[in-house]
Motif scaffolding. Structure first.
Motif, PDB file in Angstrom:
ATOM      1  N   LEU A 326      -7.360   1.991  -9.141  1.00 27.33           N
ATOM      2  CA  LEU A 326      -6.217   1.682  -9.995  1.00 27.33           C
ATOM      3  C   LEU A 326      -4.995   2.504  -9.598  1.00 27.33           C
ATOM      4  O   LEU A 326      -3.873   1.993  -9.496  1.00 27.33           O
ATOM      5  CB  LEU A 326      -6.592   1.930 -11.462  1.00 27.33           C
ATOM      6  CG  LEU A 326      -5.525   1.560 -12.494  1.00 27.33           C
ATOM      7  CD1 LEU A 326      -5.203   0.070 -12.406  1.00 27.33           C
ATOM      8  CD2 LEU A 326      -5.989   1.930 -13.894  1.00 27.33           C
ATOM      9  N   ARG A 327      -5.195   3.811  -9.338  1.00 28.95           N
ATOM     10  CA  ARG A 327      -4.071   4.668  -8.960  1.00 28.95           C
ATOM     11  C   ARG A 327      -3.540   4.309  -7.575  1.00 28.95           C
ATOM     12  O   ARG A 327      -2.336   4.397  -7.326  1.00 28.95           O
ATOM     13  CB  ARG A 327      -4.503   6.126  -9.002  1.00 28.95           C
ATOM     14  CG  ARG A 327      -4.831   6.621 -10.407  1.00 28.95           C
ATOM     15  CD  ARG A 327      -5.064   8.117 -10.421  1.00 28.95           C
ATOM     16  NE  ARG A 327      -5.371   8.597 -11.757  1.00 28.95           N
ATOM     17  CZ  ARG A 327      -5.508   9.885 -12.073  1.00 28.95           C
ATOM     18  NH1 ARG A 327      -5.356  10.811 -11.143  1.00 28.95           N
ATOM     19  NH2 ARG A 327      -5.782  10.237 -13.315  1.00 28.95           N
ATOM     20  N   ALA A 328      -4.423   3.916  -6.662  1.00 28.95           N
ATOM     21  CA  ALA A 328      -3.974   3.513  -5.327  1.00 28.95           C
ATOM     22  C   ALA A 328      -3.105   2.268  -5.408  1.00 28.95           C
ATOM     23  O   ALA A 328      -2.048   2.175  -4.768  1.00 28.95           O
ATOM     24  CB  ALA A 328      -5.169   3.271  -4.416  1.00 28.95           C
ATOM     25  N   ALA A 329      -3.511   1.295  -6.213  1.00 30.67           N
ATOM     26  CA  ALA A 329      -2.714   0.080  -6.374  1.00 30.67           C
ATOM     27  C   ALA A 329      -1.356   0.410  -6.978  1.00 30.67           C
ATOM     28  O   ALA A 329      -0.311  -0.114  -6.545  1.00 30.67           O
ATOM     29  CB  ALA A 329      -3.471  -0.923  -7.240  1.00 30.67           C
ATOM     30  N   ALA A 330      -1.345   1.282  -7.989  1.00 36.20           N
ATOM     31  CA  ALA A 330      -0.083   1.654  -8.628  1.00 36.20           C
ATOM     32  C   ALA A 330       0.833   2.389  -7.660  1.00 36.20           C
ATOM     33  O   ALA A 330       2.046   2.146  -7.624  1.00 36.20           O
ATOM     34  CB  ALA A 330      -0.362   2.502  -9.863  1.00 36.20           C
ATOM     35  N   THR A 354     -14.199  -8.573  -3.145  1.00 41.59           N
ATOM     36  CA  THR A 354     -14.310  -8.509  -4.596  1.00 41.59           C
ATOM     37  C   THR A 354     -13.048  -7.883  -5.165  1.00 41.59           C
ATOM     38  O   THR A 354     -12.644  -6.791  -4.734  1.00 41.59           O
ATOM     39  CB  THR A 354     -15.528  -7.682  -5.011  1.00 41.59           C
ATOM     40  OG1 THR A 354     -16.690  -8.245  -4.412  1.00 41.59           O
ATOM     41  CG2 THR A 354     -15.684  -7.677  -6.521  1.00 41.59           C
ATOM     42  N   PRO A 355     -12.379  -8.531  -6.116  1.00 41.53           N
ATOM     43  CA  PRO A 355     -11.177  -7.934  -6.732  1.00 41.53           C
ATOM     44  C   PRO A 355     -11.560  -6.702  -7.538  1.00 41.53           C
ATOM     45  O   PRO A 355     -12.543  -6.701  -8.272  1.00 41.53           O
ATOM     46  CB  PRO A 355     -10.637  -9.065  -7.608  1.00 41.53           C
ATOM     47  CG  PRO A 355     -11.816  -9.930  -7.890  1.00 41.53           C
ATOM     48  CD  PRO A 355     -12.694  -9.859  -6.679  1.00 41.53           C
ATOM     49  N   GLN A 356     -10.730  -5.648  -7.401  1.00 40.56           N
ATOM     50  CA  GLN A 356     -11.055  -4.382  -8.043  1.00 40.56           C
ATOM     51  C   GLN A 356      -9.957  -3.915  -9.000  1.00 40.56           C
ATOM     52  O   GLN A 356     -10.212  -3.573 -10.140  1.00 40.56           O
ATOM     53  CB  GLN A 356     -11.287  -3.299  -6.978  1.00 40.56           C
ATOM     54  CG  GLN A 356     -12.447  -3.586  -6.055  1.00 40.56           C
ATOM     55  CD  GLN A 356     -13.779  -3.491  -6.762  1.00 40.56           C
ATOM     56  OE1 GLN A 356     -13.927  -2.812  -7.774  1.00 40.56           O
ATOM     57  NE2 GLN A 356     -14.781  -4.194  -6.231  1.00 40.56           N
ATOM     58  N   ALA A 357      -8.717  -3.863  -8.545  1.00 43.77           N
ATOM     59  CA  ALA A 357      -7.635  -3.336  -9.382  1.00 43.77           C
ATOM     60  C   ALA A 357      -6.338  -3.995  -8.975  1.00 43.77           C
ATOM     61  O   ALA A 357      -6.193  -4.488  -7.851  1.00 43.77           O
ATOM     62  CB  ALA A 357      -7.531  -1.818  -9.230  1.00 43.77           C
ATOM     63  N   GLY A 358      -5.372  -4.025  -9.895  1.00 40.11           N
ATOM     64  CA  GLY A 358      -4.091  -4.618  -9.555  1.00 40.11           C
ATOM     65  C   GLY A 358      -3.222  -4.800 -10.775  1.00 40.11           C
ATOM     66  O   GLY A 358      -3.243  -3.995 -11.708  1.00 40.11           O
ATOM     67  N   ALA A 359      -2.450  -5.902 -10.768  1.00 38.87           N
ATOM     68  CA  ALA A 359      -1.585  -6.288 -11.884  1.00 38.87           C
ATOM     69  C   ALA A 359      -0.522  -5.228 -12.144  1.00 38.87           C
ATOM     70  O   ALA A 359      -0.589  -4.471 -13.103  1.00 38.87           O
ATOM     71  CB  ALA A 359      -2.401  -6.540 -13.143  1.00 38.87           C
ATOM     72  N   MET A 360       0.527  -5.198 -11.260  1.00 38.88           N
ATOM     73  CA  MET A 360       1.621  -4.251 -11.455  1.00 38.88           C
ATOM     74  C   MET A 360       2.619  -4.741 -12.493  1.00 38.88           C
ATOM     75  O   MET A 360       3.157  -3.979 -13.267  1.00 38.88           O
ATOM     76  CB  MET A 360       2.353  -4.028 -10.127  1.00 38.88           C
ATOM     77  CG  MET A 360       1.530  -3.292  -9.093  1.00 38.88           C
ATOM     78  SD  MET A 360       1.159  -1.613  -9.609  1.00 38.88           S
ATOM     79  CE  MET A 360       2.784  -0.955  -9.769  1.00 38.88           C
ATOM     80  N   LEU A 418     -12.497  -1.149   4.726  1.00 39.89           N
ATOM     81  CA  LEU A 418     -13.135  -1.169   3.416  1.00 39.89           C
ATOM     82  C   LEU A 418     -12.690  -2.358   2.574  1.00 39.89           C
ATOM     83  O   LEU A 418     -13.409  -2.763   1.658  1.00 39.89           O
ATOM     84  CB  LEU A 418     -12.812   0.121   2.656  1.00 39.89           C
ATOM     85  CG  LEU A 418     -13.136   1.434   3.376  1.00 39.89           C
ATOM     86  CD1 LEU A 418     -12.747   2.610   2.506  1.00 39.89           C
ATOM     87  CD2 LEU A 418     -14.604   1.497   3.742  1.00 39.89           C
ATOM     88  N   GLY A 419     -11.510  -2.898   2.870  1.00 37.07           N
ATOM     89  CA  GLY A 419     -11.010  -4.009   2.076  1.00 37.07           C
ATOM     90  C   GLY A 419      -9.564  -4.300   2.412  1.00 37.07           C
ATOM     91  O   GLY A 419      -9.059  -3.927   3.480  1.00 37.07           O
ATOM     92  N   VAL A 420      -8.872  -4.982   1.487  1.00 34.84           N
ATOM     93  CA  VAL A 420      -7.500  -5.418   1.707  1.00 34.84           C
ATOM     94  C   VAL A 420      -6.705  -5.159   0.433  1.00 34.84           C
ATOM     95  O   VAL A 420      -7.218  -5.325  -0.681  1.00 34.84           O
ATOM     96  CB  VAL A 420      -7.435  -6.915   2.074  1.00 34.84           C
ATOM     97  CG1 VAL A 420      -5.986  -7.351   2.272  1.00 34.84           C
ATOM     98  CG2 VAL A 420      -8.235  -7.201   3.319  1.00 34.84           C
ATOM     99  N   VAL A 421      -5.424  -4.755   0.620  1.00 36.45           N
ATOM    100  CA  VAL A 421      -4.481  -4.635  -0.490  1.00 36.45           C
ATOM    101  C   VAL A 421      -3.421  -5.712  -0.306  1.00 36.45           C
ATOM    102  O   VAL A 421      -2.778  -5.789   0.743  1.00 36.45           O
ATOM    103  CB  VAL A 421      -3.827  -3.242  -0.537  1.00 36.45           C
ATOM    104  CG1 VAL A 421      -2.838  -3.161  -1.689  1.00 36.45           C
ATOM    105  CG2 VAL A 421      -4.877  -2.161  -0.669  1.00 36.45           C
ATOM    106  N   LEU A 443       0.299   4.427   3.501  1.00 38.15           N
ATOM    107  CA  LEU A 443      -0.190   4.490   2.125  1.00 38.15           C
ATOM    108  C   LEU A 443      -1.575   3.854   2.012  1.00 38.15           C
ATOM    109  O   LEU A 443      -2.447   4.368   1.293  1.00 38.15           O
ATOM    110  CB  LEU A 443       0.798   3.781   1.201  1.00 38.15           C
ATOM    111  CG  LEU A 443       2.173   4.433   1.046  1.00 38.15           C
ATOM    112  CD1 LEU A 443       3.104   3.534   0.256  1.00 38.15           C
ATOM    113  CD2 LEU A 443       2.062   5.790   0.373  1.00 38.15           C
ATOM    114  N   ALA A 444      -1.779   2.729   2.703  1.00 37.19           N
ATOM    115  CA  ALA A 444      -3.092   2.084   2.654  1.00 37.19           C
ATOM    116  C   ALA A 444      -4.164   2.964   3.279  1.00 37.19           C
ATOM    117  O   ALA A 444      -5.299   3.024   2.787  1.00 37.19           O
ATOM    118  CB  ALA A 444      -3.021   0.736   3.378  1.00 37.19           C
TER     119      ALA A 444
END
Length: 665
Positions: A326-330, A354-360, A418-421, A443-444
């Motif tokens: 969550l903090r990484a997405a923010a 798999t979706p993990q965190a988001g929605a800014m 590990l995944g994608v942002v 940042l990624a």
């Protein structure tokens, strides 16, 4: 001055006779003789006598006068001779003076000519000195102006302030009606500083390929000086009152960053020297533009580093994986001014996202688009991002998403992804530039490191829990389980002896009570090991005191000694030494049957020593090594190694055991 010649035969004045006493006596004698003679001859002898006396007097006076006159003549002759001699001498001196006068006139003429020559030379030197003075004053003014510009360059990195100072100082040494500094970007010139112009010039754009004069100035190695812009066809601007013009390219190395121009309303107002002088100020302006670019780049880098640091600090403040995501997405969304962010992680097989965190923002379009785990085979673009391991801008993602472009950032560590942002911004024309891509990838990468650390921490936590369960199971099996089994046998034996031999049954019951008491102490010790220790609050010495007091070992003397302050220990070192001391004391009580245990600490600024010594049965280290039953010693040795120290064990059968831990640093 000239002396006139005197006449040689000039008449000299005759001296007049004067009546002196001698002359009077002569005249009187003469009168007497005349009177006597007259008396002698005539009857009037008295008259005659008087007449003769008078005559004698007159004769005497005449004689005296004659003598005096002769003497005077002699004196006059001598004086005349002296005067002639003096006159000759004067004539000679006059001739000498005449010659000296002529020489003096010649010398005067020569001196006058010399004075005239020196006067001319002086006038010429004065003119040269005046010219040199004017040049020196102009040079000093130029140096002063350039020095002011240098001071401004060193005092501030504000581009506009430095350029304004350059134009202001340039006006002190070169007269102009207006001047401008134009920056070159993408083959276009834009005014960024001006003097003597209105603010409308800042909105003008001059295309270098389409403007002949601009190409000429940009490509010229020196200044371009126009005496009359009306006679130059390359001057396509509206000349208006402009007549003279100078343009100089601003160069940094081999790169042209702009031009500097000045103009005048007078024809032929500027010379080649003025052009070179303007070129000196153009060099300063080029340096100001270069410094402003460097400063902007440094500020951009500092901002990027601050964002990366903030990202590292933010995601590194916790090891809980959902919180890290969550903090990484923010953090990524804030750094890129994103409107929406979504983190997708690969499963262990690397086949599904798999979706993990988001929605800014307020609308969670990305979460709605990837609401469920998605196979990589259904997402070829994301699969390519994961395979290549580099950021990619995705256009026309889906009709259900109001974003025309998305930025896909791989969460990669070395060769592992590990995944994608997914990042969406409201800017649709130029959403992501090269610099933003570099920053986003950094940042990624930081986010991926934090995610991997959270995963490793979770794995280590589970492994530690499993290891602790195994140790507790082993401890329960080696101590409590065996004691309970012994208590069961003792209880059965006591029950069998109750009726036949009550005394022996009472002894068995006492043994059962002692075994139960021992089991209770061992269970309490295991429970204390499960409970977090208050090391940070009390320190290792006080915590060990409380632990020793809780053991309730009535038949064993446990002494704790300390040299130095335990505050020199870090929390990790304190926790490790505490566990090692616990294990060593437990081994001395349960396995060595010791009656005396001595625990001592020695704290120093760069080293710490822990020693646990007992008087128990001891053991043969070589025999224990061959048997392989040294799990407790292995655990303590591993703990010491993790702390950067060493564990030394010295034991002799029947003479006890001494365990020493040395920590350095």
């Amino acid at each position: 001055m000239r002396v006139l010649d005197a006449p040689t035969n000039q008449a000299r004045p005759t001296p007049q006779p004067r009546l002196t006493p001698a002359m009077s006596f002569g005249l009187a004698t003469l009168g007497v003789f005349i009177g006597v003679g007259w008396l002698w001859i005539a009857p009037h002898w008295l008259a005659l006598l008087i007449t003769l006396g008078s005559l004698g007097l007159l004769l005497g006076q005449a004689w005296t006068s004659i003598q005096r006159t002769e003497r005077e003549r002699t004196v006059l002759a001598q004086a005349h001779s002296a005067l002639d001699s003096e006159y000759n001498s004067i004539q000679t001196d006059y001739a000498t003076l005449e010659r000296a006068y002529e020489d003096l006139q010649q010398s005067h003429q020569r001196l006058q000519r010399r004075i005239d020559e020196r006067t001319a030379e002086r006038d010429q030197s004065t003119n040269q000195l005046q010219t040199l003075l004017d040049d020196t004053r102009s040079y000093v003014a130029q140096l002063t102006a350039l020095n002011e510009v240098s001071v401004a360059l060193n005092a501030t990195l504000d581009r506009d302030e430095v350029l304004a100072c350059i134009l202001r100082q340039l006006e002190r040494v070169v007269t102009f009606d207006s001047a401008s500094v134009q920056q070159l970007e993408d083959d276009e010139l834009q005014v960024i500083a001006a003097r003597g112009m209105n603010n409308e010039v800042y909105d003008l754009r001059i295309s270098v390929p389409e403007n002949e004069l601009a190409r000429r100035v940009v490509g010229s190695p020196g200044p371009v000086v126009l005496g009359d812009v009306r006679k130059d066809p390359s001057f396509v601007m509206q000349p208006g009152p402009i007549r003279s013009w100078i343009g100089v390219a601003l160069r940094v190395g081999e790169r042209t960053v702009g031009i500097l121009t000045i103009d005048s309303h007078r024809e032929n107002a500027y010379t080649a020297d003025d052009g070179h002088l303007v070129a000196n100020f153009a060099n300063q302006a080029a340096l100001a533009l270069h410094n402003s670019h460097l400063f902007a780049a440094a500020e951009r880098r500092a901002t990027e580093m601050a964002l990366l640091l903030e990202m590292t600090r933010t995601v590194g403040s916790t090891l809980h994986l959902p919180e890290v995501l969550l903090r990484a997405a923010a953090a990524i969304g804030e750094a890129l001014h994103a409107e929406d962010v979504l983190v997708l992680l690969l499963d262990e097989q690397g086949e599904r996202l798999t979706p993990q965190a988001g929605a800014m923002g307020d609308h969670n379009y990305l979460r709605m688009r990837w609401a469920n785990p998605t196979s990589l085979s259904n997402e070829p673009t994301l699969a390519k991002v994961i395979k290549q391991g580099c950021a990619r801008v995705i256009h026309a993602v889906s009709p259900t998403i109001p974003y025309q472009t998305l930025l896909a950032l791989p969460l990669s560590i070395k060769d592992q992804v590990l995944g994608v942002v997914l990042v969406a911004t409201p800017d649709r024309d130029a959403p992501f530039g090269p610099q933003q891509l570099v920053l986003a990838e950094g940042l990624a990468t930081s986010a991926a490191i934090a995610i991997e650390q959270a995963r490793l921490y979770d794995q280590a936590r589970r492994a530690a829990q499993a290891e602790e369960r195994s140790r507790l199971a082993r401890e329960l099996h080696d101590s409590v389980t065996q004691t309970l089994f012994s208590m069961t046998l003792t209880a059965e034996a006591a029950r069998a002896q109750v009726e036949r031999n009550p005394v022996r049954a009472a002894t068995q019951i006492d043994r059962l009570k002692a075994a139960a008491h021992q089991s209770l102490g061992e269970m309490r010790e295991l429970l204390l090991q499960l409970r977090p220790t208050p090391l940070q609050e009390h320190g290792i010495i006080k915590s060990l005191h409380e632990h020793i007091a809780s053991l309730n070992a009535q038949d064993v003397a446990i002494n704790l000694e300390c040299e130095g302050e335990d505050s020199v220990l870090s929390p990790a070192h304190a926790a490790g030494l505490y566990r090692i001391a616990q294990e060593a004391i437990s081994n001395a009580l349960r396995h060595a049957q010791a009656t005396n245990v001595r625990v001592s600490f020695s704290f120093a600024s760069k080293s710490t020593t822990l020693m646990v010594k007992d008087n128990g049965c001891g053991f043969d280290p070589d025999l224990l090594e061959r048997s392989g039953r040294h799990l407790g010693l292995t655990s303590m040795s591993e703990r010491a190694g993790e702390l950067g120290g060493t564990l030394d064990v010295a034991s002799v059968v029947g003479e006890g055991t001494c365990l020493t831990v040395h920590l350095h640093g």
